[in-house]
Structures are given as structure tokens and as C-alpha cells.
Design an enzyme around this catalytic site. Structure first.
Site, mmCIF file in Angstrom:
data_model
loop_
_atom_site.group_PDB
_atom_site.id
_atom_site.type_symbol
_atom_site.label_atom_id
_atom_site.label_comp_id
_atom_site.label_asym_id
_atom_site.label_seq_id
_atom_site.Cartn_x
_atom_site.Cartn_y
_atom_site.Cartn_z
ATOM 1 N N LEU A 34 0.815 -1.204 0.000
ATOM 2 C CA LEU A 34 0.000 0.000 0.000
ATOM 3 C C LEU A 34 0.855 1.264 0.000
ATOM 4 O O LEU A 34 1.917 1.324 0.618
ATOM 5 C CB LEU A 34 -0.930 0.027 1.218
ATOM 6 C CG LEU A 34 -1.907 -1.147 1.374
ATOM 7 C CD1 LEU A 34 -2.911 -0.843 2.483
ATOM 8 C CD2 LEU A 34 -2.634 -1.455 0.081
ATOM 9 N N HIS A 38 -3.448 4.118 -2.355
ATOM 10 C CA HIS A 38 -4.371 3.233 -1.648
ATOM 11 C C HIS A 38 -4.960 3.933 -0.426
ATOM 12 O O HIS A 38 -6.154 3.785 -0.131
ATOM 13 C CB HIS A 38 -3.638 1.975 -1.187
ATOM 14 C CG HIS A 38 -3.093 1.129 -2.289
ATOM 15 N ND1 HIS A 38 -1.755 1.024 -2.541
ATOM 16 C CD2 HIS A 38 -3.711 0.353 -3.207
ATOM 17 C CE1 HIS A 38 -1.557 0.206 -3.557
ATOM 18 N NE2 HIS A 38 -2.729 -0.209 -3.990
ATOM 19 N N GLN A 158 -9.484 -1.370 -16.044
ATOM 20 C CA GLN A 158 -9.974 -2.244 -14.976
ATOM 21 C C GLN A 158 -11.269 -1.699 -14.386
ATOM 22 O O GLN A 158 -12.245 -2.443 -14.201
ATOM 23 C CB GLN A 158 -8.914 -2.359 -13.888
ATOM 24 C CG GLN A 158 -9.388 -3.041 -12.617
ATOM 25 C CD GLN A 158 -8.300 -3.126 -11.568
ATOM 26 O OE1 GLN A 158 -7.403 -3.949 -11.679
ATOM 27 N NE2 GLN A 158 -8.361 -2.285 -10.543
ATOM 28 N N VAL A 181 -3.801 9.435 -7.870
ATOM 29 C CA VAL A 181 -2.918 10.184 -6.982
ATOM 30 C C VAL A 181 -1.518 10.176 -7.589
ATOM 31 O O VAL A 181 -1.026 9.130 -8.026
ATOM 32 C CB VAL A 181 -2.884 9.568 -5.568
ATOM 33 C CG1 VAL A 181 -1.922 10.334 -4.661
ATOM 34 C CG2 VAL A 181 -4.284 9.569 -4.971
ATOM 35 N N SER A 191 2.642 0.606 -6.942
ATOM 36 C CA SER A 191 3.518 -0.259 -6.165
ATOM 37 C C SER A 191 4.769 -0.618 -6.943
ATOM 38 O O SER A 191 5.796 -0.981 -6.355
ATOM 39 C CB SER A 191 2.765 -1.538 -5.769
ATOM 40 O OG SER A 191 1.628 -1.221 -4.994
ATOM 41 N N ARG A 192 4.716 -0.532 -8.268
ATOM 42 C CA ARG A 192 5.874 -0.886 -9.101
ATOM 43 C C ARG A 192 6.896 0.248 -9.192
ATOM 44 O O ARG A 192 8.006 0.031 -9.690
ATOM 45 C CB ARG A 192 5.410 -1.297 -10.494
ATOM 46 C CG ARG A 192 4.656 -2.627 -10.512
ATOM 47 C CD ARG A 192 4.336 -3.070 -11.933
ATOM 48 N NE ARG A 192 3.844 -4.444 -11.957
ATOM 49 C CZ ARG A 192 2.570 -4.790 -11.931
ATOM 50 N NH1 ARG A 192 1.656 -3.840 -11.864
ATOM 51 N NH2 ARG A 192 2.205 -6.057 -11.958
#
Length: 337
Positions: A34, A38, A158, A181, A191-192
């Protein structure tokens, strides 16, 4: 926000989680690792559910949506840090099941098909990805039984597919999209991002710069068109200004005249502005390797035509080093008379 956070790791425990009678249950689905994107989703869920409602965060790295050569094994698992972020952002419970809890019989034989939209853009690059994503979202919606489900607009395709599934299959849940964001330099939170070296990050910034270049081109072209419609200009006026030595005014008049007689074509101008930035980044060290740049209708993710009006999504995907990143922004193409 300081309050007790309930950690749940089985479906049986989750089913025993009492609902509050006074407010809705909101769910935020994540694969962990996170970050503030998130946290924004969780804070928005808290606001939507209200103080009397309930916010459940799921943390599950779904193997069904990773391809054979993708980063399932190295995808970061940071549950302890995730729990603290979820607590601070206002979650009441975190559901963090093991793979065999979500798929007790192994890989499911029956899955949700993403259909034609799931074969475009991300789906073309990652075959089967959206089938795996929708299958786990469907399962988690059944398990968590929320009134609201919040997803980030950074994963625009998605989000569109989840909305379509919820509509087509009559899930009793409201899907809420939350704006992307970004970090201070403009890179969309992911996250990548942690995989990027300093040099790779500099190249990766071309993704957001390309999107904003397209946005700026749309605004500039729309302003020219509005001026052309308000007071039509002619090539004759531009030529006369040039003879008087008013070169800058002449160039401006030529631009207004051109846009008033060239049809719409704004989508093509937006694509061209974004592509120029990406092509330059392809010559960086390390280079940005473009997967796709597309301007699409958010209802079905098909390319928009030159006369398109309404909301569109400008989407990009590229690889820098071994890290693949995606980004997008919504754009509004107004009707012109």
C-alpha cells in the site's frame, strides 16, 4: 486515525464480521504494498461510509491476473506496513487471505470473461489478465458483501470492466471511481515505482508529461476553435497583418483561420502532442519503450474518431528497464457548432 483494526484471513471469519445497521459497508480491494494512492482510496471509503459505516480493505496478490513472464514472485508483500497504512486511513478490517483460501480447489474452472473490452490495450498485451482480475473481484464482492466498492481511476480499463461486470451480472453494489494520486514530480503512484532506479524514474516521467501535453493541446485547440466561432478570421486578414509587419498577430490569425476550416480533428492533435513526448523519451538512457498510446471511449475502450465529443481517456503504457507502468487522464471533448 487511532482505532482497533481487525485482521481477518479466512472466509469463515469474514462472514462473521458483523455489519453496522447505521451505515453502509465500503470495500477497497488491493494487492498490498500500500502507498498513498491506496490510502486515498481508504480515506474516501471512510468518507463515503461515514462514521457509522464500515470500511473493509482486502489484501490479496491474485495469481490469476499475472502472466507467465510477469512479476508475481517479486511483487512486494508488506502486510505489516499495509496494516498500519489501512489503520491510519480509517479502515475497520483487513481481509488478507492465503491463495488456497480464495481458491480452495486450485485454479477455478469457472471464471468471469472480460469479453471484447478485455482484449483491448492492457488485455492485448496481457492475455487473460482481465479474466483473472474480474474473477477475483467477483469472488471478493461475494465474500465482503459491500454496499460500495472503490477503485482507482489510474487503472481505467480495470475500472470500466468492473463497472460493466457489476451492471451485466446484477451485482448489488455501487462502484466508485477515485481520481489518480500522483507524486510531486507527476508520476502516478504505483507499487511498481519502487523498482525504478533514479535514471529509470527520469525516463518514466515521460508518461505523465505525455498525458499532460495532450491535455494542453486539447485546451489550446479548443480555445482557438472558440475564438474562430466567435469571430471568424480569414487568411486575407492574416496576410494583411503580415504586410503591416505584425508577424505575431498574423501567425495567430492564421492559426485561428486554420482551425475554423479544418474540421474537428482534436483527438488526432491530442494524440500527436502526447506521442511527440513519448518518442523523445524513447531516445533517453535508459529508453522508454512504448507499449501503447490510445485515446479511447471509456465505455468500451475503442479508439475515438476525429469528430468525437464527450469524455475520453488518454491512456499510455510503457516499460522502463524491467518495469512496466501505465497511466491515463480523462479528457472532455466539447461539441462544436
Amino acid at each position: 486515525m487511532n482505532h482497533d483494526l481487525l485482521l481477518i484471513d479466512t472466509a469463515e471469519e469474514l462472514h462473521k464480521l458483523p455489519r453496522t445497521a447505521e451505515g453502509p459497508r465500503a470495500v477497497v480491494m488491493t494487492m498490498g504494498a500500500l502507498h498513498d494512492g491506496h490510502a486515498t482510496l481508504i480515506r474516501t471509503a471512510r468518507e463515503q461510509a461515514g462514521p457509522e459505516g464500515q470500511v473493509v480493505v482486502t489484501v490479496f496478490v491474485n495469481p490469476l491476473q499475472f502472466g507467465a513472464n510477469e512479476d508475481l514472485d517479486r511483487y512486494p508483500r508488506t502486510l505489516d506496513a499495509d496494516l498500519e497504512i489501512a489503520r491510519e486511513a480509517g479502515a475497520d478490517a483487513v481481509f488478507a487471505p492465503a491463495v488456497d483460501e480464495v481458491y480452495p480447489g486450485g485454479d477455478p474452472q469457472v471464471r468471469v470473461s472480460a469479453g471484447p473490452m478485455g482484449e483491448r490495450l492492457e488485455g492485448a498485451t496481457r492475455p487473460g489478465h482481465f479474466d483473472g482480475m474480474l474473477t477475483v473481484v467477483a469472488k471478493l464482492l461475494h465474500l465482503t458483501r459491500p454496499d460500495l466498492a472503490l477503485f482507482g481511476q489510474k487503472d481505467a480499463q480495470q475500472l470500466a470492466l468492473i463497472r460493466r461486470m457489476v451492471t451485466d451480472l446484477n451485482f448489488p453494489v455501487e462502484v466508485v471511481g477515485v481520481p489518480t494520486v500522483r507524486e510531486e514530480d507527476g508520476l502516478a503512484l504505483s507499487s511498481r515505482n519502487r523498482y525504478l532506479s533514479a535514471q529509470e524514474r527520469r525516463s518514466a516521467l515521460a508518461l505523465s508529461r505525455a498525458l499532460f501535453a495532450g491535455q494542453d493541446r486539447l485546451a489550446a485547440q479548443a480555445a482557438l476553435r472558440a475564438r474562430a466561432e466567435a469571430s471568424p478570421a480569414s487568411d486575407g486578414r492574416a496576410t494583411a497583418l503580415a504586410r503591416l509587419g505584425e508577424i505575431r498577430a498574423s501567425a495567430d490569425a492564421h492559426a485561428v483561420s486554420a482551425v475554423s476550416t479544418s474540421g474537428t480533428g482534436l483527438p488526432d492533435a491530442v494524440r500527436a502532442a502526447a506521442r511527440h513526448v513519448l518518442e523523445e523519451a524513447g531516445r533517453h538512457d535508459p529508453p522508454l519503450l512504448l507499449d501503447y498510446l490510445a485515446l479511447v471511449d471509456p465505455q468500451d475502450f475503442t479508439d475515438v474518431g476525429p469528430d468525437f465529443t464527450g469524455q475520453a481517456v488518454l491512456a499510455v503504457a510503457a516499460k522502463v528497464g524491467t518495469t512496466r507502468l501505465i497511466d491515463n487522464i480523462p479528457l472532455e471533448f466539447g461539441a462544436h457548432t
